[in-house]
Scaffold this motif. Structure first.
Motif, PDB file in Angstrom:
ATOM      1  N   HIS A 195       0.586  -1.198   0.241  1.00  0.00           N
ATOM      2  CA  HIS A 195      -0.122  -0.001   0.012  1.00  0.00           C
ATOM      3  C   HIS A 195       1.063   1.013   0.004  1.00  0.00           C
ATOM      4  O   HIS A 195       1.716   1.315   0.899  1.00  0.00           O
ATOM      5  N   LYS A 197      -6.453  -4.780   3.478  1.00  0.00           N
ATOM      6  CA  LYS A 197      -6.550  -4.469   1.889  1.00  0.00           C
ATOM      7  C   LYS A 197      -8.032  -3.451   1.827  1.00  0.00           C
ATOM      8  O   LYS A 197      -7.981  -3.048   1.287  1.00  0.00           O
ATOM      9  N   PRO A 232      -6.932   0.279   4.075  1.00  0.00           N
ATOM     10  CA  PRO A 232      -5.379   0.593   4.653  1.00  0.00           C
ATOM     11  C   PRO A 232      -5.234   1.878   5.716  1.00  0.00           C
ATOM     12  O   PRO A 232      -4.732   2.231   6.852  1.00  0.00           O
ATOM     13  N   GLU A 240      -2.805   1.848   9.234  1.00  0.00           N
ATOM     14  CA  GLU A 240      -1.200   2.281   8.704  1.00  0.00           C
ATOM     15  C   GLU A 240      -1.152   3.322  10.030  1.00  0.00           C
ATOM     16  O   GLU A 240      -1.926   4.158  10.274  1.00  0.00           O
TER      17      GLU A 240
END
Length: 167
Positions: A73, A90, A93, A97
């Motif tokens: 990503h 997925k 994200p 993150e």
């Protein structure tokens, strides 16, 4: 050569290698002070030093990821502890993150890009933040909201600068 000399030699060799492994950082986990990237990755492009970003939210602990469960990503490869964690990442994200590209949140609040330690972490307002170490994390936790306001204001100006250039 007698057995005692051989054992002593092997012990010395083993001890030397153990000390070197403890002192010399692994190249794949190196922090590049000359990189202007907005995301803190190792030399292989792996984020969070291989820790699973979803585990912070689901397990409440830093958990090592495995290479067989990986996803890319934003030019970063993340590793996950399971296929379920990979699939959750997925699907969303931005939810998982780390903020400030995985650099130290307190550092960003102080106009610095410091390496983020995946074991010095916190989740605040549903977002993952790292600090350079646990001592800095203690200071950061004294005023998370205030430190994040400063970091949010600083990040656009420093995100593409090298850590070295920020002194």
């Amino acid at each position: 050569m007698n057995t005692r000399t051989l054992r002593t030699g092997l012990f010395a060799l083993t001890t030397t290698f153990a000390l070197l492994a403890a002192v010399v950082p692994l190249a794949s986990h190196a922090y590049d002070e000359n990189s202007s990237a907005a995301v803190n990755v190792d030399t292989k492009g792996i984020g969070l030093k291989g820790y699973d970003p979803v585990a912070y939210f689901t397990l409440g602990a830093p958990t090592a990821g495995q290479s067989e469960f990986s996803a890319q990503h934003g030019g970063v490869t993340y590793l996950f502890a399971s296929a379920a964690h990979r699939d959750a990442f997925k699907a969303a994200p931005a939810k998982y993150e780390p903020q400030y590209g995985g650099f130290c949140a307190m550092g960003v609040a102080l106009d610095k890009k410091l390496d983020g330690d995946p074991t010095a972490w916190t989740i605040f307002d549903g977002k993952l933040y790292l600090n350079v170490n646990k001592d800095v994390q203690k200071k950061y936790l004294e005023d998370v909201a205030g430190n994040n306001r400063k970091a949010d204001a600083n990040w656009p100006q420093i995100r593409h600068k090298t850590p070295k250039s920020l002194g």
